[in-house]
Enzyme design. Structure first.
Site, short mmCIF file in Angstrom:
data_model
loop_
_atom_site.label_atom_id
_atom_site.label_comp_id
_atom_site.label_asym_id
_atom_site.label_seq_id
_atom_site.Cartn_x
_atom_site.Cartn_y
_atom_site.Cartn_z
N GLY A 220 0.69 -1.49 -0.03
CA GLY A 220 -0.02 0.27 0.10
C GLY A 220 1.23 1.25 0.03
O GLY A 220 2.08 1.16 -0.47
N ASN A 221 0.42 2.67 0.04
CA ASN A 221 1.16 3.62 0.35
C ASN A 221 0.41 4.48 1.74
O ASN A 221 -0.62 4.00 2.24
CB ASN A 221 0.88 4.54 -1.23
#
Ligand code: CTP
Length: 412
Positions: A220-221
């Site tokens: 993810g980020n």
């Protein structure tokens, strides 16, 4: 942030004046929270309930919370001409909740009580926050009344979808009072400028995609979604119909915005394709993972004693922004991208604008403590026509409004 005192028509300075109209729906009790938020943030609020509203919340509550007397009819304190004065002196009128009956009266200019008289005399922005059962909201009579009010430049918030009175669920729910408050704050800031996105459908992606490795892990980020939500909130305040494609966000739904949750880049691509088919503007504010694991393990990946972990093989995700810009389903559709850069910010931004083929690219510098999750942003908005618009550090809503200014200037 406290509201700035303004000067009223008689030259006196004071707090911004808000009229909170309350009509007779069960959501009247939620309007108490809206009232609190307005008064605590420095607004002078006059509550004007209808007689039916008092069945749900009594006059002493409105009076105590607002610090002003409350009446429903034009016959009290007639020497002060309240049926004219309250509307004339207002900087904003918000009717929350607005029932089907109240919307009908407002659309037809009826004036049989203090609230409907106030609506006829107000020259300031007027916001309606409808709340009713789905059948009433969808009835052609209500739909036509809403269309009439919007055509006149009033802001009629789309009701939320969810639990209604009793056991029903559907569209017609009163939006989160905190979000109605935000919309009022934005509308007050804009003053009497027209709702320049009225009649436009905007699609905004927000947050960050997650690419699953197994049932418990993902790539993810750090995107919080706040900039995308600010775009949604400000577009709604300017009258747009807004679809917000929310990738893994933990933020309250903005008032009047249709929120569609998505998870991965591939899901976001599908959601963008579907929503963009009818959109005037598509804004890709989401941080989309460029790669996803080539294989998804249906069971949790376990450590193997004495063995090194298996490397993760990645495959490319579609570039949603570039695809949308290259294949526009509607002529004249505008496509806006964001660029998160850590080095050579402007040079990379210009190259990205060309590569992606979008009309506007909002370039901002990101890093450990910059932009992600914060309340402020600073950026340069690059236009395909060669324009460069710097936006100084400030609330994400300010950057969002600059984007909409540039969009409305380019919409045909
Ligand atoms: N974007 C997209 N699909 C992707 C990657 C990015 O639609 N697979 C969009 C983002 O929503 C954003 C813009 O493209 O509007 C730029 O995102 P950014 O991460 O800055 O650029 P990348 O395309 O990932 O380029 P690079 O990794 O080279 O910086």
């Amino acid at each position: 942030m406290a509201a700035q005192p303004t000067e009223d028509r008689t030259g006196r300075t004071g707090k911004p004046r808000v009229v909170l109209g309350v009509s007779g729906g069960i959501a009247a009790y939620k309007a108490c929270e809206l009232l609190r938020r307005l008064t605590e943030s420095g607004h002078d609020v006059r509550v004007v309930p209808t007689a039916a509203a008092l069945h749900f919340v009594g006059a002493p509550t409105w009076s105590a919370l607002s610090g002003h007397p409350v009446s429903t009819e034009v016959w009290d304190d007639v020497h002060e001409v309240p049926h004219v004065r309250i509307g004339q002196e207002a900087d904003l009128v918000v009717v929350a909740p607005a029932t089907a009956d109240l919307l009908a009266k407002a659309a037809h200019g009826l004036a049989d009580d203090l609230l409907t008289n106030t609506l006829l005399t107000a020259r300031c922005p007027v916001v309606f926050a409808p709340a009713m059962h789905t059948e009433m909201w969808e009835h052609p009579a209500t739909a036509e009344n809403v269309a009439t009010l919007r055509r006149r430049g009033h802001l009629v918030i789309e009701p939320a979808v969810g639990r209604l009175t009793g056991t029903d669920t559907g569209k017609g729910r009163f939006p989160d009072p905190a979000e109605i408050f935000e919309l009022c704050r934005r509308t007050l800031t804009r003053g009497t400028r027209p709702a320049d996105l009225a009649g436009k459908h905007v699609v905004i992606s927000a947050g960050g995609t997650r690419e699953p490795l197994d049932p418990v892990r993902f790539l993810g980020n750090r995107s919080s979604g706040k900039q995308g939500y600010a775009l949604a909130r400000t577009a709604a305040a300017r009258g747009a119909r807004v679809t917000l494609l929310a990738a893994n966000t933990a933020l309250p739904d903005p008032a009047g915005v249709d929120v569609v949750p998505v998870g991965t880049a591939v899901q976001l691509r599908e959601a963008v394709r579907e929503a963009a088919a009818e959109a005037d503007v598509v804004v890709m504010a989401a941080a989309v993972a460029d790669f996803r694991p080539a294989h998804y393990a249906t069971g949790k990946i376990k450590k193997q004693d004495g063995r090194e972990p298996e490397p993760i093989t990645l495959v490319r995700n579609p570039d949603i922004l570039a695809e949308t810009a290259a294949d526009r389903p509607r002529p004249g559709q505008l496509v806006v991208g964001f660029a998160a850069e850590t080095d050579d910010v402007l040079a990379n931004g210009r190259a990205k604008l060309r590569r992606k083929g979008c009309d506007l690219l909002v370039v901002n510098e990101v890093g450990e403590h910059r932009t992600f999750g914060t309340e402020e942003n600073e950026a340069v908005v690059l236009g395909a026509d060669g324009t460069e618009t710097p936006v100084p550090r400030g609330p994400k809503e300010d950057l969002a409004d600059t984007v909409w200014d540039l969009v409305t200037a380019r919409l045909t």
